[in-house]
Design an enzyme around this catalytic site. Sequence first.
Site, PDB file in Angstrom:
ATOM      1  N   GLY A 150       1.826  -0.046  10.630  1.00 24.29           N
ATOM      2  CA  GLY A 150       1.559   1.343  10.299  1.00 24.29           C
ATOM      3  C   GLY A 150       0.086   1.593  10.547  1.00 24.29           C
ATOM      4  O   GLY A 150      -0.399   1.498  11.666  1.00 24.29           O
ATOM      5  N   LYS A 151      -0.669   1.865   9.479  1.00 24.61           N
ATOM      6  CA  LYS A 151      -2.109   2.055   9.593  1.00 24.61           C
ATOM      7  C   LYS A 151      -2.888   0.868   9.049  1.00 24.61           C
ATOM      8  O   LYS A 151      -4.113   0.893   8.999  1.00 24.61           O
ATOM      9  CB  LYS A 151      -2.523   3.330   8.843  1.00 24.61           C
ATOM     10  CG  LYS A 151      -1.933   4.610   9.419  1.00 24.61           C
ATOM     11  CD  LYS A 151      -2.418   5.830   8.655  1.00 24.61           C
ATOM     12  CE  LYS A 151      -1.836   7.107   9.245  1.00 24.61           C
ATOM     13  NZ  LYS A 151      -2.298   8.317   8.505  1.00 24.61           N
TER      14      LYS A 151
ATOM     15  N   ASP B 216       1.960   5.289  -9.962  1.00 23.42           N
ATOM     16  CA  ASP B 216       2.391   5.853  -8.676  1.00 23.42           C
ATOM     17  C   ASP B 216       3.564   5.052  -8.119  1.00 23.42           C
ATOM     18  O   ASP B 216       3.560   4.637  -6.957  1.00 23.42           O
ATOM     19  CB  ASP B 216       1.236   5.867  -7.677  1.00 23.42           C
ATOM     20  CG  ASP B 216       1.531   6.754  -6.463  1.00 23.42           C
ATOM     21  OD1 ASP B 216       2.406   7.637  -6.576  1.00 23.42           O
ATOM     22  OD2 ASP B 216       0.897   6.562  -5.414  1.00 23.42           O
TER      23      ASP B 216
END
Length: 219
Positions: free
Chosen positions: A37-38, A147
């Site tokens: 991904g990043k 989260d």
Amino acid sequence: MGRMEHSASRRAQGDNLSYFLEDPGTGTLYRRGQLLGKVPLLFLTPALRARDSFCLLVVCLSAILLPQVEREIELHSHLSHQHVVGFHQHFADRENIYMILEYCSHKSLAHILKARKTLTEPEVRYYLRQIIAGLRYLHQQGIIHRDLKLSNFFLTKNMQVKIGDLGLATRDEQAGRRRGVVCGTPNYLAPEAATGQMPPRGVGRAGSIGREWDMRHQL
């Protein structure tokens, strides 16, 4: 965390390796691999070949982000559990803070659900048991994640769940002093957390995740 005056990266010369990242405190050398991904994949390189694999989280130094990043490092670096992403090392240069984390090669439960569209009930039970075990450990350490969502439940090559991304995590007593402050991803907030009535402890969010799986199963 003080700012280190040494550069933490350098270019490789004369070979096919793109570049290296060096921990200026220990001299440990890592070779950067492909992106997940990043997030870059790192290899520990005592012999300049893939040995132990890690994920690298890079955070730009800024007055706004620094307190949050320092809190994340302080919390995560003291954790050790089979269902929490392992924290291996951190260091900094003049521009960035680097966190070297356990490599979870099968991405996250969000990727699994996106590819599969649905999960069987035995699979949901299998994953939820691991998530709850990880949450129980975090709460025993006095930590609230704040989260919890599918994209923060990472999977190893053995399909073991690892709770990660503690960027919004806090100590239980600190959350208690900040009632009314809502943190997290809206679709995964427990009702009592969304209204700011009490600190989110994860159980309600685990229920929200279970409901999402159930809804996908019914579609």
